[in-house]
Design an enzyme around this catalytic site. Sequence first.
Site, PDB file in Angstrom:
ATOM      1  CG  ASP A  49      -1.742  -1.159   1.358  1.00 11.99           C
ATOM      2  OD1 ASP A  49      -2.234  -1.757   0.236  1.00 11.99           O
ATOM      3  OD2 ASP A  49      -2.089  -1.847   2.158  1.00 11.99           O
ATOM      4  CG  HIS A 103      -3.648  -2.335  -8.991  1.00 15.58           C
ATOM      5  ND1 HIS A 103      -3.005  -3.475  -8.595  1.00 15.58           N
ATOM      6  CD2 HIS A 103      -4.093  -2.468 -10.224  1.00 15.58           C
ATOM      7  CE1 HIS A 103      -2.956  -4.168  -9.684  1.00 15.58           C
ATOM      8  NE2 HIS A 103      -3.777  -3.861 -10.825  1.00 15.58           N
ATOM      9  CB  VAL A 155     -11.928  -5.695   0.064  1.00 16.37           C
ATOM     10  CG1 VAL A 155     -12.839  -6.809  -0.316  1.00 16.37           C
ATOM     11  CG2 VAL A 155     -10.999  -5.632  -1.114  1.00 16.37           C
TER      12      VAL A 155
HETATM   13  P1  IMP Z   1      -1.814 -13.204   1.847  1.00 14.97           P
HETATM   14  O1  IMP Z   1      -0.757 -12.342   0.909  1.00 14.97           O
HETATM   15  O2  IMP Z   1      -2.997 -12.917   1.661  1.00 14.97           O
HETATM   16  O3  IMP Z   1      -1.213 -14.497   2.225  1.00 14.97           O
HETATM   17  O4  IMP Z   1      -1.593 -12.134   3.320  1.00 14.97           O
HETATM   18  C1  IMP Z   1      -0.110 -12.297   4.158  1.00 14.97           C
HETATM   19  C2  IMP Z   1       0.095 -10.837   4.857  1.00 14.97           C
HETATM   20  O5  IMP Z   1       0.530  -9.990   3.566  1.00 14.97           O
HETATM   21  C3  IMP Z   1      -1.225 -10.137   5.485  1.00 14.97           C
HETATM   22  O6  IMP Z   1      -0.433  -9.560   6.689  1.00 14.97           O
HETATM   23  C4  IMP Z   1      -1.662  -9.169   4.462  1.00 14.97           C
HETATM   24  O7  IMP Z   1      -2.563  -8.155   5.108  1.00 14.97           O
HETATM   25  C5  IMP Z   1      -0.649  -8.601   3.749  1.00 14.97           C
HETATM   26  N1  IMP Z   1      -0.924  -8.269   2.312  1.00 14.97           N
HETATM   27  C6  IMP Z   1      -1.080  -9.233   1.221  1.00 14.97           C
HETATM   28  N2  IMP Z   1      -1.290  -8.279   0.108  1.00 14.97           N
HETATM   29  C7  IMP Z   1      -1.078  -7.195   0.318  1.00 14.97           C
HETATM   30  C8  IMP Z   1      -1.335  -5.908  -0.285  1.00 14.97           C
HETATM   31  O8  IMP Z   1      -1.526  -5.643  -1.401  1.00 14.97           O
HETATM   32  N3  IMP Z   1      -1.066  -4.772   0.532  1.00 14.97           N
HETATM   33  C9  IMP Z   1      -0.994  -4.684   1.935  1.00 14.97           C
HETATM   34  N4  IMP Z   1      -0.882  -5.802   2.502  1.00 14.97           N
HETATM   35  C10 IMP Z   1      -0.989  -7.090   2.012  1.00 14.97           C
END
Ligand code: IMP
Length: 454
Positions: A12, A40, A322
């Site tokens: 982010d 995005h 979301v």
């Molecule tokens: P996962 O990628 O869904 O397995 O999530 C693993 C960690 O990465 C969690 O702490 C999520 O909140 C974080 N995370 C995954 N994608 C994003 C993103 O696009 N922006 C910020 N945090 C993310």
Amino acid sequence: MTVTIVGSQLGDEGKGGVVDLYGDAADVVARYQGGDNAGHTVVHDGEKYKLSLVPSGAVRGKIGVLGNGCVVNPETLFDEIDTLRDRGLDPDVRVAERAHVILPYHRALDGIEEEEKEDLAAGTTKRGIGPTYEDKAGRRGVRVGDLLDPDTLRERLEYVVPQKKALAEEVFDKETGEAFDVDHLYDTYREYGERLAEEEMTVDCGTFLQERIDAGENVMLEGAQGTSLDIDHGVYPYVTSSNPTAGGATVGTGLGPTVVGDGEVIGIVKAYLSRVGTGPLPTELGGVEEQTPDYDADEGADADEEELATYIRDEGGEYGTVTGRPRRVGWLDMPMLRHAARANGFTGLAVNHIDVLAGLDEVKVGHSYEFDGEEIFTMPPTTEQWGRCEATFKTFEGWPDVDWAAVAEDGYEAIPENARTYLEYVSDELDAPVYAVGVGPGRGETVVVENPYE
Ligand code: IMP
């Protein structure tokens, strides 16, 4: 040449805006890791498009590629492509045959395992990202190329699905449905394969990109998430399951490290810190229930800090796109950024959101950490050690709120002086020049100092 865009913090950071800006000069925009956990928004001709998998360049007539390091949910992919088509666009999206496929049981298991993990839960997006990369490493995954070959698809599913079903039912004591049914999965995913073949979407990613580069075209390699969410270089286990760092750009596309290293690697920095999910955060301001460790909403943190945190959160729109849940916020963390600059080898920086901090009397940065009685300047290797670090702050004078659109037009010297002092400190500490400064959310609200393709 290639330009690689990498998040330097915890996701982010506003990578989408930079990809969009510099992507104008690119012919191809390729993602090299992650899946539909990213999010995005692209504004094009006054229309807003929300995408989580399709590279944003596809909205602007570029070829969008999902590299072999990505995990691809075909349902999301075709939903996004169909939505873009319904809105009159003609996106050209290619998918690496070596990329792994997210299947419905991966999503189901992501939810089930997160619930079980309690304190170790990373607060995942529940899109099945971790379980899919697990199967990739366990050599039991289904790849995009397998969807085009019904016999191989059937063979793979017959091997893996009973294991997943047993895991859900016998280890986690959950009921399973069609997400764990071989026949249903075979029929659905074979159809996705037929569509991928009909639309000639699959590629041998490395060869495809190298041919473009050899023909003199510009390729952008778009990282998702950020360095501190990297499975190797991030705050394990509160990380995602892929490599957002620049090394991932070569492994995740099939381009050689010398090709990526010959180009530019731009680190995207948010002028403060934000975090979705759990784990320590030494420069955190205030706290967010269920995310900040040991946070008690009734007691709260220091009242002034909570107020400041709420101010930055509101000004920066730091709420999940979301879920709407508040993100944790904090001051800029320089040890985190020094770690990112080294791990990625940044050749330039884009610093976003300096407008969000405008109007504050003073702006702080965590310059170093006090760790077990010693001053250290980069992140320690374990997350438990990181949790013991106390930030030592450096204070900068604040800068006024100004007409940021006019600043974007007038250029770097129009940025308020105190903000420039802040930017120059970051640039000096990371030994990388500032290429761009984000001064607002709009496409035009960026001060461009350097265009890496020129
Ligand atoms: P996962 O990628 O869904 O397995 O999530 C693993 C960690 O990465 C969690 O702490 C999520 O909140 C974080 N995370 C995954 N994608 C994003 C993103 O696009 N922006 C910020 N945090 C993310």
